[in-house]
Design an enzyme around this catalytic site. Structure first.
Site, PDB file in Angstrom:
ATOM      1  N   ILE A 102      45.521  39.632  44.932  1.00 50.08           N
ATOM      2  CA  ILE A 102      44.392  40.099  45.729  1.00 50.08           C
ATOM      3  C   ILE A 102      43.850  41.412  45.179  1.00 50.08           C
ATOM      4  O   ILE A 102      44.582  42.192  44.570  1.00 50.08           O
ATOM      5  CB  ILE A 102      44.815  40.246  47.215  1.00 50.08           C
ATOM      6  N   CYS A 103      42.559  41.628  45.388  1.00 47.28           N
ATOM      7  CA  CYS A 103      41.854  42.866  45.058  1.00 47.28           C
ATOM      8  C   CYS A 103      41.838  43.092  43.546  1.00 47.28           C
ATOM      9  O   CYS A 103      41.222  42.336  42.817  1.00 47.28           O
ATOM     10  CB  CYS A 103      42.461  44.033  45.819  1.00 47.28           C
ATOM     11  N   ALA A 104      42.507  44.124  43.065  1.00 48.36           N
ATOM     12  CA  ALA A 104      42.553  44.403  41.624  1.00 48.36           C
ATOM     13  C   ALA A 104      43.633  43.592  40.919  1.00 48.36           C
ATOM     14  O   ALA A 104      43.615  43.468  39.692  1.00 48.36           O
ATOM     15  CB  ALA A 104      42.796  45.892  41.387  1.00 48.36           C
TER      16      ALA A 104
END
Length: 190
Positions: A102-104
């Protein structure tokens, strides 16, 4: 019982790391919080210190069905730059096990070479670091055994997608009711 492992490096994002732990444990699944080095405490990007259940060198990956990678900075780059994490992610993928980022954290999947030509998403700030992918802007994207998600605000959707893959529909619905996620789903259906 299905088992998942959440990898923590210094600078992880609190919500992205702990929401899947919470949701999977509510679903009565085993979810191990694992330090990627020999220190069994990790501090998040927001200054929260979490005591891990295990350290990476003690993990037998054959015992696990899923690996979960939270974002946060510098947490995601610390995961990406750890050769043992790349080996673990590659092994999970090779064995068809669930790999969720998730995200980065999808930058870890990119470095491991497991998302080429796959449908993926991430925090928009990391879109250009994902090479040769079919980038999507959905909250959560699943392509085969790979699950990716956008960021902190999508953590609950990310966690439920992981639960859906590791459990049965009855368990997912029970956890949705207990967390009131079913009401969120109803709201979005309107």
């Amino acid at each position: 019982m299905k088992k998942a492992i959440v990898l923590l490096a210094e600078g992880f994002e609190d919500i992205e790391a702990l929401t899947p732990v919470d949701i999977l444990r509510r679903g009565k699944l085993s979810c191990t919080i694992c330090s990627v080095d020999d220190k069994n405490e990790k501090t998040s990007s927001r200054g929260t210190t979490v005591k891990t259940d295990e350290i990476l060198k003690n993990i037998n990956i054959d015992e696990y069905d899923a690996v979960i990678l939270p974002g946060g900075l510098p947490g995601a780059t610390n995961l990406r730059d750890n050769d043992n994490v790349i080996k673990l992610v590659s092994a999970f993928n090779k064995n068809g096990k669930l790999v969720a980022a998730i995200c980065a954290a999808p930058i870890v999947l990119d470095k491991a070479g497991i998302i080429k030509n796959k449908n993926v998403t991430s925090n928009p700030n990391f879109k250009d670091e994902l090479k040769e992918v079919n980038y999507k802007e959905d909250f959560v994207v699943q392509d085969g055994n790979i699950i990716t998600s956008r960021g902190a605000a999508t953590s609950i959707y990310f966690a439920f997608k992981i639960l859906e893959n590791l459990s049965d529909e009855e368990t997912v619905e029970r956890v949705k009711r207990s967390t009131l996620m079913n009401l969120v789903d109803q709201y979005h259906e309107k």
